[in-house]
Write a protein that holds these residues in place. Structure first.
Motif, PDB file in Angstrom:
ATOM      1  N   CYS A 159      21.658  43.773   3.453  1.00 43.97           N
ATOM      2  CA  CYS A 159      21.368  45.207   3.307  1.00 43.97           C
ATOM      3  C   CYS A 159      22.658  46.003   3.139  1.00 43.97           C
ATOM      4  CB  CYS A 159      20.597  45.727   4.521  1.00 43.97           C
ATOM      5  SG  CYS A 159      18.820  45.492   4.410  1.00 43.97           S
ATOM      6  N   ILE A 160      23.671  45.644   3.922  1.00 46.33           N
ATOM      7  CA  ILE A 160      24.961  46.342   3.825  1.00 46.33           C
ATOM      8  C   ILE A 160      25.579  46.112   2.455  1.00 46.33           C
ATOM      9  CG2 ILE A 160      27.310  46.462   4.763  1.00 46.33           C
ATOM     10  CD1 ILE A 160      26.060  45.588   7.479  1.00 46.33           C
ATOM     11  N   SER A 185      24.017  45.267  -0.316  1.00 47.06           N
ATOM     12  CA  SER A 185      23.214  45.887  -1.380  1.00 47.06           C
ATOM     13  C   SER A 185      23.484  47.391  -1.465  1.00 47.06           C
ATOM     14  CB  SER A 185      21.721  45.636  -1.155  1.00 47.06           C
ATOM     15  OG  SER A 185      21.182  46.496  -0.175  1.00 47.06           O
ATOM     16  N   GLY A 186      23.708  48.031  -0.324  1.00 45.30           N
ATOM     17  CA  GLY A 186      24.023  49.458  -0.342  1.00 45.30           C
ATOM     18  C   GLY A 186      25.317  49.734  -1.089  1.00 45.30           C
ATOM     19  N   GLN A 224      24.730  49.211  -4.858  1.00 50.80           N
ATOM     20  CA  GLN A 224      24.029  50.348  -5.477  1.00 50.80           C
ATOM     21  C   GLN A 224      24.975  51.508  -5.762  1.00 50.80           C
ATOM     22  OE1 GLN A 224      20.080  51.457  -3.599  1.00 50.80           O
ATOM     23  NE2 GLN A 224      20.688  49.756  -2.287  1.00 50.80           N
ATOM     24  N   ARG A 245      18.566  52.220  -8.405  1.00 49.65           N
ATOM     25  CA  ARG A 245      17.984  51.313  -7.407  1.00 49.65           C
ATOM     26  C   ARG A 245      17.329  50.075  -8.014  1.00 49.65           C
ATOM     27  NH1 ARG A 245      20.502  54.765  -3.910  1.00 49.65           N
ATOM     28  NH2 ARG A 245      19.713  56.877  -4.193  1.00 49.65           N
ATOM     29  N   THR A 261      18.951  46.469  -8.057  1.00 52.22           N
ATOM     30  CA  THR A 261      19.032  45.774  -6.772  1.00 52.22           C
ATOM     31  C   THR A 261      17.679  45.198  -6.384  1.00 52.22           C
ATOM     32  OG1 THR A 261      20.719  47.373  -6.113  1.00 52.22           O
ATOM     33  CG2 THR A 261      19.793  45.997  -4.380  1.00 52.22           C
ATOM     34  N   THR A 276      16.014  42.831   2.290  1.00 52.33           N
ATOM     35  CA  THR A 276      16.958  43.780   1.706  1.00 52.33           C
ATOM     36  C   THR A 276      16.296  44.773   0.753  1.00 52.33           C
ATOM     37  OG1 THR A 276      18.746  42.168   1.919  1.00 52.33           O
ATOM     38  CG2 THR A 276      19.105  43.937   0.347  1.00 52.33           C
ATOM     39  N   CYS A 318      13.953  46.644   1.184  1.00 52.51           N
ATOM     40  CA  CYS A 318      13.628  47.905   1.877  1.00 52.51           C
ATOM     41  C   CYS A 318      14.740  48.940   1.721  1.00 52.51           C
ATOM     42  CB  CYS A 318      13.391  47.645   3.359  1.00 52.51           C
ATOM     43  SG  CYS A 318      11.975  46.594   3.678  1.00 52.51           S
ATOM     44  N   ALA A 319      15.987  48.486   1.638  1.00 49.59           N
ATOM     45  CA  ALA A 319      17.111  49.431   1.578  1.00 49.59           C
ATOM     46  C   ALA A 319      17.068  50.301   0.320  1.00 49.59           C
ATOM     47  CB  ALA A 319      18.433  48.677   1.689  1.00 49.59           C
ATOM     48  N   ASN A 360      14.889  54.794  -1.008  1.00 49.60           N
ATOM     49  CA  ASN A 360      15.573  55.916  -1.651  1.00 49.60           C
ATOM     50  C   ASN A 360      14.829  56.431  -2.880  1.00 49.60           C
ATOM     51  OD1 ASN A 360      18.181  56.264  -0.164  1.00 49.60           O
ATOM     52  ND2 ASN A 360      18.386  54.117  -0.690  1.00 49.60           N
TER      53      ASN A 360
END
Length: 219
Positions: free
Chosen positions: A66-67, A69-70, A73, A81, A84, A128, A130-131, A135
């Motif tokens: 998740c970190i 992927s942020g 992005q 988005r 990803t 992941t 969900c991250a 948005n």
């Protein structure tokens, strides 16, 4: 203002999140059971503690990925988005497909570390999704309706989670354990294809570019 329930992009987002939560909870609910089941019925024959440790790898993977992927992005895809989401769906299904080999994987000395790595990557990538997906309602509907959009999307997600219990429970009664991963991979491919419909239009890209330029000027 009201959320346009016929907004095509939001409909796709809702379906994608339904799939995401269904996959997350299917893995969380059934992988440990498959790992503990006897090889005679399509399982791996593992002890509870080993199966539980491997099952937890999807959550460790989700925390790390998740970190990453942020960052991807923001720095590589410049706030878009869909890329990803596409990557996560596609590359989650591929390693999980390997688990269809079943207990034969354990014949190798690196069998358990390999299954741990597969769950870390495959399960982690599903977590992941969900991250970036949370948005999208803000991107599509704007700040004033973002919370409503997220609420509707989350509702679809909980329906997916419910189906992971009932639907996959019926499925597990009908098929052998490792065939479960064929279904998971197929659903990941469906999710990847759906995410292609989340690509921003030319007009949306230009509007976002103008918004960014205006924010830079105001600063």
């Amino acid at each position: 203002e009201k959320v346009d329930l016929k907004n095509k992009k939001m409909i796709v987002v809702d379906i994608c999140y339904f799939l995401t939560n269904m996959l997350r909870w299917a893995l969380a609910s059934w992988v440990v059971k498959i790992l503990m089941d006897s090889p005679d019925i399509g399982g791996f024959g593992m002890a509870v503690v080993t199966a539980s440790l491997i099952g937890s790898m999807m959550h460790w993977g989700g925390a790390a990925l998740c970190i990453i992927s942020g960052w991807v992005q923001d720095k590589i895809f410049h706030g878009e988005r869909w890329q990803t989401i596409f990557i996560c769906f596609l590359f989650a299904g591929l390693p999980l497909l390997y688990l269809t080999k079943g207990a034969a994987i354990l014949d190798s000395s690196y069998g358990i570390p390999l299954i741990c790595a597969i769950m870390f990557l495959g399960g982690g990538l599903i977590q992941t999704i969900c991250a970036p997906i949370f948005n999208i309602p803000g991107d599509v509907l704007g700040n004033r309706l973002a919370a409503t959009g997220v609420g509707i999307m989350n509702g679809f997600g909980y329906l997916g989670a419910a189906f992971a219990g009932v639907g996959f429970g019926a499925l597990m009664d009908a098929i052998s354990g490792t065939n479960f991963f064929y279904v998971i991979t197929a659903l990941c491919i469906v999710g990847a294809l759906l995410s292609l419909f989340l690509r921003p239009s030319k007009e949306e890209r230009e509007a976002k570019k103008r918004e960014k330029e205006e924010s830079l000027v105001s600063e």
